[in-house]
Design a protein around this motif. Structure first.
Motif, PDB file in Angstrom:
ATOM      1  N   ASN A  11       0.812  -1.231   0.000  1.00 27.31           N
ATOM      2  CA  ASN A  11       0.000   0.000   0.000  1.00 27.31           C
ATOM      3  C   ASN A  11       0.841   1.275   0.000  1.00 27.31           C
ATOM      4  O   ASN A  11       0.587   2.204  -0.762  1.00 27.31           O
ATOM      5  N   MET A  12       1.858   1.299   0.887  1.00 29.66           N
ATOM      6  CA  MET A  12       2.608   2.553   1.021  1.00 29.66           C
ATOM      7  C   MET A  12       3.532   2.768  -0.167  1.00 29.66           C
ATOM      8  O   MET A  12       3.639   3.887  -0.676  1.00 29.66           O
ATOM      9  N   ASN A  34       9.301  -7.101  -5.178  1.00 30.10           N
ATOM     10  CA  ASN A  34       8.293  -7.718  -4.301  1.00 30.10           C
ATOM     11  C   ASN A  34       8.277  -9.214  -4.579  1.00 30.10           C
ATOM     12  O   ASN A  34       8.373  -9.630  -5.737  1.00 30.10           O
ATOM     13  N   SER A  36       5.866 -11.681  -4.331  1.00 28.19           N
ATOM     14  CA  SER A  36       4.756 -12.142  -5.184  1.00 28.19           C
ATOM     15  C   SER A  36       4.593 -11.134  -6.321  1.00 28.19           C
ATOM     16  O   SER A  36       4.968  -9.962  -6.193  1.00 28.19           O
ATOM     17  N   LYS A  39       1.212  -7.368  -7.320  1.00 33.07           N
ATOM     18  CA  LYS A  39       1.258  -5.910  -7.103  1.00 33.07           C
ATOM     19  C   LYS A  39       2.332  -5.231  -7.949  1.00 33.07           C
ATOM     20  O   LYS A  39       2.125  -4.140  -8.469  1.00 33.07           O
ATOM     21  N   ASN A  55      15.201  -8.461  -4.530  1.00 33.99           N
ATOM     22  CA  ASN A  55      15.567  -7.249  -3.794  1.00 33.99           C
ATOM     23  C   ASN A  55      16.979  -6.772  -4.143  1.00 33.99           C
ATOM     24  O   ASN A  55      17.267  -5.574  -4.132  1.00 33.99           O
ATOM     25  N   VAL A  69       8.669  -2.538   3.406  1.00 33.80           N
ATOM     26  CA  VAL A  69       8.107  -3.793   3.897  1.00 33.80           C
ATOM     27  C   VAL A  69       7.566  -3.572   5.309  1.00 33.80           C
ATOM     28  O   VAL A  69       7.843  -2.552   5.936  1.00 33.80           O
TER      29      VAL A  69
HETATM   30  N1  LIG Z   1      -0.045   1.775   4.916  1.00 35.53           N
HETATM   31  C1  LIG Z   1       0.183   2.962   5.456  1.00 35.53           C
HETATM   32  O1  LIG Z   1      -0.700   3.841   5.517  1.00 35.53           O
HETATM   33  C2  LIG Z   1       1.544   3.293   5.988  1.00 35.53           C
HETATM   34  C3  LIG Z   1       2.527   2.332   6.097  1.00 35.53           C
HETATM   35  N2  LIG Z   1       3.761   2.651   6.593  1.00 35.53           N
HETATM   36  C4  LIG Z   1       4.792   1.627   6.671  1.00 35.53           C
HETATM   37  O2  LIG Z   1       4.971   1.105   5.373  1.00 35.53           O
HETATM   38  C5  LIG Z   1       5.438  -0.232   5.460  1.00 35.53           C
HETATM   39  C6  LIG Z   1       4.641  -1.096   4.503  1.00 35.53           C
HETATM   40  O3  LIG Z   1       3.280  -1.036   4.892  1.00 35.53           O
HETATM   41  P1  LIG Z   1       2.136  -1.349   3.850  1.00 35.53           P
HETATM   42  O4  LIG Z   1       2.558  -0.889   2.499  1.00 35.53           O
HETATM   43  O5  LIG Z   1       0.889  -0.865   4.441  1.00 35.53           O
HETATM   44  O6  LIG Z   1       2.178  -2.962   3.889  1.00 35.53           O
HETATM   45  P2  LIG Z   1       1.776  -4.014   2.749  1.00 35.53           P
HETATM   46  O7  LIG Z   1       1.573  -5.304   3.420  1.00 35.53           O
HETATM   47  O8  LIG Z   1       0.692  -3.422   1.915  1.00 35.53           O
HETATM   48  O9  LIG Z   1       3.096  -4.081   1.847  1.00 35.53           O
HETATM   49  C7  LIG Z   1       4.244  -4.747   2.220  1.00 35.53           C
HETATM   50  C8  LIG Z   1       4.817  -5.409   0.981  1.00 35.53           C
HETATM   51  O10 LIG Z   1       6.069  -5.974   1.302  1.00 35.53           O
HETATM   52  C9  LIG Z   1       6.201  -7.156   0.538  1.00 35.53           C
HETATM   53  N3  LIG Z   1       7.228  -8.003   1.108  1.00 35.53           N
HETATM   54  C10 LIG Z   1       7.128  -8.948   2.104  1.00 35.53           C
HETATM   55  N4  LIG Z   1       8.324  -9.503   2.335  1.00 35.53           N
HETATM   56  C11 LIG Z   1       9.209  -8.931   1.477  1.00 35.53           C
HETATM   57  C12 LIG Z   1      10.588  -9.090   1.215  1.00 35.53           C
HETATM   58  N5  LIG Z   1      11.330  -9.956   1.913  1.00 35.53           N
HETATM   59  N6  LIG Z   1      11.158  -8.339   0.254  1.00 35.53           N
HETATM   60  C13 LIG Z   1      10.436  -7.466  -0.463  1.00 35.53           C
HETATM   61  N7  LIG Z   1       9.116  -7.254  -0.275  1.00 35.53           N
HETATM   62  C14 LIG Z   1       8.516  -7.977   0.687  1.00 35.53           C
HETATM   63  C15 LIG Z   1       4.824  -7.761   0.590  1.00 35.53           C
HETATM   64  O11 LIG Z   1       4.705  -8.660  -0.483  1.00 35.53           O
HETATM   65  P3  LIG Z   1       3.674  -9.893  -0.480  1.00 35.53           P
HETATM   66  O12 LIG Z   1       2.304  -9.286  -0.383  1.00 35.53           O
HETATM   67  O13 LIG Z   1       3.958 -10.548  -1.757  1.00 35.53           O
HETATM   68  O14 LIG Z   1       4.017 -10.708   0.735  1.00 35.53           O
HETATM   69  C16 LIG Z   1       3.948  -6.540   0.433  1.00 35.53           C
HETATM   70  O15 LIG Z   1       3.652  -6.265  -0.916  1.00 35.53           O
HETATM   71  C17 LIG Z   1       5.302  -0.671   6.909  1.00 35.53           C
HETATM   72  O16 LIG Z   1       6.577  -0.760   7.475  1.00 35.53           O
HETATM   73  C18 LIG Z   1       4.470   0.439   7.551  1.00 35.53           C
HETATM   74  O17 LIG Z   1       4.853   0.670   8.880  1.00 35.53           O
HETATM   75  C19 LIG Z   1       4.073   3.934   6.943  1.00 35.53           C
HETATM   76  C20 LIG Z   1       3.147   4.931   6.858  1.00 35.53           C
HETATM   77  C21 LIG Z   1       1.793   4.693   6.402  1.00 35.53           C
END
Ligand SMILES: NC(=O)C1=CN([C@@H]2O[C@H](COP(=O)(O)OP(=O)(O)OC[C@H]3O[C@@H](n4cnc5c(N)ncnc54)[C@H](OP(=O)(O)O)[C@@H]3O)[C@@H](O)[C@H]2O)C=CC1
Ligand SMILES: O=C(O)[C@@H]1CCC=N1
Length: 274
Positions: A11-12, A34, A36, A39, A55, A69
């Motif tokens: 999302n972020m 990413n 999967s 997205k 990565n 992440v």
């Molecule tokens: N959402 C928000 O409003 C806000 C979020 N944040 C911060 O942003 C960060 C992400 O949050 P958000 O975007 O909501 O979370 P999401 O779960 O939407 O996104 C996280 C992504 O990381 C991917 N991922 C998991 N493991 C790995 C890896 N080893 N290497 C690369 N990618 C990986 C996931 O992939 P898959 O789905 O394939 O597992 C997923 O697409 C968090 O740390 C949060 O604290 C900060 C401010 C606001």
């Protein structure tokens, strides 16, 4: 020209990438990694950004690496990158809540190394995807003036920024801005639900609520010389309907409720950092 890697396409990351591309940053200078594919393929199709499951490939491509992440993956991801590639000269930007500069730098430091990587912690919010984000930024002392400028340019492309004097203020920004879109959504959801019970259709309820929220936010933005309480006062006739509603909110402790809820976000961020 910076080359920017996003580690994580959730999302972020999506919100910032959309904001960046819409602000004119060349999609070919952005690579998103990413595990999967759904997205990242969608981001490639919609915006033309480069994408990978690797990565390390994204980290090698970029001089600015944005860690997007979930907090509990940050340390693993950083170790993976620093063990495999030369990170000298690369700026790391972390948007993770509750993960400190020290934790990120420790994970980015190889056993034999003594130099710490430059890290900027950023606390953004999802309206970044509309160019309407609000972010707080905190740099580690290793961040150069040029890198600070890069982080500022990156986040200014998707909204407004403030630079913070202490890292602890990041948690305060979470409470006031990072998590806060959800508070407004919750309030709108509650209003929408009740509008439906009052007999408006789902579409009417949504329009009534969203247009009122939008108009109210615009009034705040466009009357920056007025206190928000004055705008409220302008709606509130003495002994009238708004007064009745506002008194009910106050009677039920709205200030206390908001304060306690914001403090819960801060407490959670502090707990996550342990
Ligand atoms: N959402 C928000 O409003 C806000 C979020 N944040 C911060 O942003 C960060 C992400 O949050 P958000 O975007 O909501 O979370 P999401 O779960 O939407 O996104 C996280 C992504 O990381 C991917 N991922 C998991 N493991 C790995 C890896 N080893 N290497 C690369 N990618 C990986 C996931 O992939 P898959 O789905 O394939 O597992 C997923 O697409 C968090 O740390 C949060 O604290 C900060 C401010 C606001
Ligand atoms: O809920 C969270 O933990 C993240 C950080 C701020 C907004 N979302």
């Amino acid at each position: 020209m910076n080359k920017i890697a996003f580690i994580g396409a959730g999302n972020m990351a999506r919100a910032i990438i959309i904001g960046l591309v819409n602000s004119g940053v060349a999609a070919q200078n952005i690579m998103v990694a990413n595990p999967s594919e759904g997205k990242r393929l969608q981001l490639e199709q919609e915006f033309g950004v480069l994408q990978t499951s690797d990565n390390l490939k994204a980290s090698e491509f970029a001089n600015v690496i944005v860690l997007c992440v979930k907090p509990h993956f940050i340390e693993d991801v950083c170790s993976q990158i620093s063990q495999a590639i030369d990170i000298t000269g690369k700026l790391f930007i972390s948007v993770a809540a509750g993960t400190t500069v020290a934790q990120i730098q420790a994970a980015l430091t190889k056993e034999s190394a003594t130099e710490l990587a430059p890290v900027v912690r950023v606390m953004p919010n999802t309206p970044s995807q509309l160019g309407l984000g609000m972010s707080g930024l905190y740099p580690s002392k290793e961040v150069t003036a040029e890198q600070k400028e890069s982080a500022d340019t990156l986040m200014t492309a998707v909204g407004k920024v403030i630079w913070l004097e202490t890292e602890a203020k990041i948690n305060d920004v979470i409470a006031v801005a990072g998590s806060a879109p959800a508070y407004y959504f919750l309030f709108m959801e509650a209003m929408e639900k009740h509008a439906i019970t009052l007999g408006f259709s789902a579409e009417e309820s949504r329009m009534l609520v969203q247009q009122t929220a939008f108009g109210s936010a615009q009034m705040v933005v466009q009357n920056s010389d007025l206190e928000i309480s004055t705008l409220r006062g302008n709606v509130t006739s003495k002994g009238g309907t708004t007064h009745a509603a506002i008194e009910k909110f106050k009677e039920q402790g709205i200030d206390e409720m908001v304060k306690n809820s914001m403090n819960a976000a801060i407490a959670r961020a502090e707990e996550m950092a342990k």
